[in-house]
Design a protein around this motif. Structure first.
Motif, mmCIF file in Angstrom:
data_model
loop_
_atom_site.group_PDB
_atom_site.id
_atom_site.type_symbol
_atom_site.label_atom_id
_atom_site.label_comp_id
_atom_site.label_asym_id
_atom_site.label_seq_id
_atom_site.Cartn_x
_atom_site.Cartn_y
_atom_site.Cartn_z
ATOM 1 N N ALA A 56 0.824 -1.204 0.000
ATOM 2 C CA ALA A 56 0.000 0.000 0.000
ATOM 3 C C ALA A 56 0.862 1.260 0.000
ATOM 4 O O ALA A 56 0.610 2.208 -0.758
ATOM 5 C CB ALA A 56 -0.927 -0.006 1.209
ATOM 6 N N ILE A 57 1.923 1.275 0.843
ATOM 7 C CA ILE A 57 2.785 2.459 0.898
ATOM 8 C C ILE A 57 3.547 2.629 -0.414
ATOM 9 O O ILE A 57 3.680 3.736 -0.956
ATOM 10 C CB ILE A 57 3.766 2.342 2.085
ATOM 11 N N PHE A 59 2.784 1.689 -3.508
ATOM 12 C CA PHE A 59 1.971 2.188 -4.615
ATOM 13 C C PHE A 59 1.389 3.566 -4.319
ATOM 14 O O PHE A 59 1.070 4.308 -5.251
ATOM 15 C CB PHE A 59 0.867 1.186 -4.936
ATOM 16 N N ALA A 60 1.239 3.915 -3.037
ATOM 17 C CA ALA A 60 0.782 5.264 -2.702
ATOM 18 C C ALA A 60 1.854 6.304 -3.020
ATOM 19 O O ALA A 60 1.539 7.449 -3.374
ATOM 20 C CB ALA A 60 0.397 5.343 -1.225
ATOM 21 N N LEU A 61 3.128 5.905 -2.908
ATOM 22 C CA LEU A 61 4.219 6.827 -3.192
ATOM 23 C C LEU A 61 4.611 6.835 -4.672
ATOM 24 O O LEU A 61 5.556 7.545 -5.056
ATOM 25 C CB LEU A 61 5.447 6.457 -2.352
ATOM 26 N N ARG A 62 3.895 6.072 -5.494
ATOM 27 C CA ARG A 62 4.275 5.974 -6.896
ATOM 28 C C ARG A 62 4.140 7.315 -7.617
ATOM 29 O O ARG A 62 5.044 7.734 -8.351
ATOM 30 C CB ARG A 62 3.408 4.916 -7.584
ATOM 31 N N ARG A 63 3.012 8.003 -7.397
ATOM 32 C CA ARG A 63 2.800 9.269 -8.094
ATOM 33 C C ARG A 63 3.761 10.358 -7.633
ATOM 34 O O ARG A 63 4.369 11.045 -8.480
ATOM 35 C CB ARG A 63 1.348 9.717 -7.920
ATOM 36 N N GLY A 94 6.179 1.577 -8.254
ATOM 37 C CA GLY A 94 5.317 0.969 -7.242
ATOM 38 C C GLY A 94 5.870 -0.336 -6.693
ATOM 39 O O GLY A 94 6.136 -0.458 -5.474
#
Length: 454
Positions: A56-57, A59-63, A94
Motif C-alpha cells: 500500500a505504501i 503504490f501510494a508513493l508511486r505518483r 510501485g
C-alpha cells in the motif's frame, strides 16, 4: 520459534492419478490443512500485515516519486532523456518501493529471529514484478507489453514457489507422436512463446533495416520497397521455421501436409497470391512507381504508395483508391509520367467560316502561352484539322510538366484564354447552320391566315 513450514510440494501427477478422485481429495485436503494451520497463526498475521502495508505504501508513493523523477530530468543537461526515463521508470516505481520496504522488514525479522517466510515470498514476488516490468517496458506495443509481463511474472511466481519444475514435467508428460517426433503441451507452449518473441524481434529488425534502406540515395523508391518487403518476409519466415523446429518435429514430415494445405489455400486465396505476384512484378519492372500520375479505368490520380497487395492512388478530389496490383497487369494503364513528366494535351476549337484562319491560329497559340503551366518548349501549336458542317475545326496542342496537379484544370485555363482572345479580336464562334432545299419545280404556295376578330 518454530519456522513456518513450506507449502505442500507440487508433484507432477501421471494420467492415472488425474483420473483418481481419491488422489485429488488427498491433495486438496493437505493444502487446506496447511492453509488453516497458517492462516490463524500470529506469525502469519504479522507477516501478512507487513506485506499489505508495504504494498500500500509503495503504490501510494508511486505518483509523488514519478513527479520527483520528472523534476530531476527537467534539468537542461538531461532534459532530453526525460520522456524515456518516465517511460521506463514509472511502471517500476510501485513494486520497487514495495520491494524495498519488504526487504527492510525481512532484514528486521531476521535480526529478531522471527519467522519471515511470507515476507520473503512477498519480497521475491515484488522484486520479480519490478524486474519484469522494467524489461517489458522496452516493448512499444501495449498489448504485447502486457502479455509479456503477465507470462513472465507467472513463470517467475511458479519458480519462486517451487512449482515450475513439477508443472513442466506434468505438461511434458502429456504428449503425442507426430511425424517421427514427440509433441507435448510443454513444447507447444514453448513454441508459441518463442514464435511471439521471434515475431516481435523480426518486426523490429525489419523496421530498423527498412529505415536504413530508405536512406540509401542510390536506390529507387521501388527498389527500396522491394528490398524492405523481401527482408521482412525472410525474417518472418525464419521466425516461423525456428518456432516449428522447437517443437521437435522434422521439417521434412510437414512436406506432404503443407503441400495439401498449400493446394487448398492456393485455390481459396488465388486473388491474393495473384496480387502479391503482380506487386513483385511491378516493383521489378518499375512500370508503376510511387509518385507516378496514372489513369486506370476511370481513376486518375497520383500513386501515393505501392504495396505487395494493392496500390494507393489519390485522385484530385482527395479520394484514396486502393487498386489491386492485378489491375495494373491485366488492364490498360496510362502512366502520364512513366519516362517523362512532360505530357501533351490536345483540345478542339471551332471558328466561323468568315474567320481569318491564320490570324485565329496565331491568337490560339498566343493565348495558350499566357497560361503559366504551359511549357514554352516544346512549342504550342495550332493545327487546322478539317472543315466541318458548321465550323472550321482547329486543334491546339500544348505541353505541361506537372500532370499530377491536374490536366482538366489547365485545359480549362487555356480554353478560357482562347475565348477571351477571340472576343477581344472579333473572332466568331460558329452556330449550327442548316440549308433547307425543296424538291420539285413548282412554286411554293404561301398562305397568310389572319384572325377574323381583328
Amino acid at each position: 520459534m518454530t519456522p513456518t513450514p513450506a507449502p505442500p510440494e507440487f508433484e507432477a501427477p501421471d494420467l492415472e492419478t488425474l483420473s483418481d478422485p481419491q488422489a485429488w481429495r488427498e491433495r486438496i485436503d493437505s493444502v487446506w490443512s496447511w492453509l488453516q494451520s497458517e492462516a490463524f497463526s500470529i506469525e502469519f498475521g504479522i507477516q501478512a500485515a507487513a506485506v499489505v502495508i508495504a504494498v500500500a505504501i509503495g503504490f501510494a508513493l508511486r505518483r509523488p516519486a514519478s513527479a520527483f523523477i520528472a523534476r530531476v530530468f527537467s534539468l537542461a543537461a538531461i532534459e532530453k532523456f526525460k520522456a524515456r526515463a518516465i517511460r521506463f521508470v514509472a511502471p517500476v516505481i510501485g513494486p520497487a518501493l514495495a520491494w524495498a520496504l519488504l526487504s527492510g522488514v525481512l532484514f528486521t525479522l531476521q535480526q529478531l529471529e522471527m519467522d519471515y517466510f511470507w515476507v520473503r515470498l512477498g519480497a521475491n514476488l515484488l522484486g520479480a514484478w519490478a524486474i519484469i516490468r522494467l524489461l517489458t517496458s522496452f516493448i512499444g506495443e501495449p498489448f504485447w507489453q502486457k502479455t509479456a509481463a503477465a507470462i513472465g511474472w507467472t513463470l517467475a511466481a511458479l519458480n519462486i514457489i517451487g512449482w515450475l519444475g513439477p508443472i513442466a514435467v506434468f505438461l511434458d508428460s502429456m504428449a503425442i507422436g507426430f511425424g517421427g517426433g514427440r509433441v507435448s503441451i510443454l513444447t507447444g507452449i514453448r513454441a508459441a512463446i518463442l514464435l511471439v518473441l521471434l515475431y516481435w524481434v523480426a518486426s523490429r529488425l525489419a523496421k530498423l533495416l527498412g529505415s536504413r534502406i530508405d536512406t540509401l540515395p542510390s536506390l529507387t523508391p521501388s527498389a527500396r520497397l522491394l528490398i524492405g518487403k523481401t527482408v521482412q518476409f525472410i525474417l518472418l519466415a525464419t521466425a516461423v521455421t525456428l518456432a516449428i523446429s522447437s517443437l521437435g518435429i522434422p521439417l521434412g514430415a510437414l512436406a506432404i501436409f503443407s503441400g495439401a494445405v498449400g493446394l487448398g489455400i492456393g485455390f481459396g486465396l488465388q486473388k491474393i497470391f495473384s496480387n502479391l505476384v503482380s506487386g513483385v512484378i511491378l516493383l521489378l519492372d518499375q512500370s508503376i512507381k510511387p509518385g507516378d500520375v496514372i489513369t486506370v479505368d476511370d481513376t486518375y490520380g497520383r500513386v501515393a504508395s505501392l504495396g505487395m497487395r494493392f496500390a494507393s492512388v489519390i485522385t484530385r478530389d482527395g479520394m484514396e483508391h486502393l487498386i489491386p496490383n492485378e489491375e495494373f497487369i491485366t488492364s490498360k494503364v496510362i502512366n502520364w509520367s512513366f519516362s517523362d513528366h512532360a505530357v501533351r494535351i490536345k483540345k478542339s476549337i471551332g471558328v466561323d467560316y468568315s474567320t481569318d484562319v491564320p490570324k485565329a491560329m496565331d491568337l490560339v497559340v498566343e493565348a495558350a502561352n499566357t497560361v503559366p503551366r504551359v511549357l514554352p518548349s516544346p512549342a504550342t501549336k495550332c493545327l487546322l484539322r478539317g472543315f466541318g458542317d458548321n465550323s472550321i475545326d482547329l486543334e491546339v496542342r500544348f505541353w505541361i510538366a506537372d500532370p499530377g496537379n491536374g490536366v482538366n484544370n489547365v485545359a480549362s485555363e487555356v480554353l478560357v484564354a482562347i475565348w477571351q482572345a477571340f472576343k477581344d479580336n472579333g473572332v466568331e464562334f460558329p452556330f449550327p447552320q442548316r440549308d433547307i432545299h425543296f424538291k420539285g419545280g413548282s412554286p411554293v404556295e404561301v398562305r397568310l391566315v389572319t384572325d377574323s376578330t381583328d
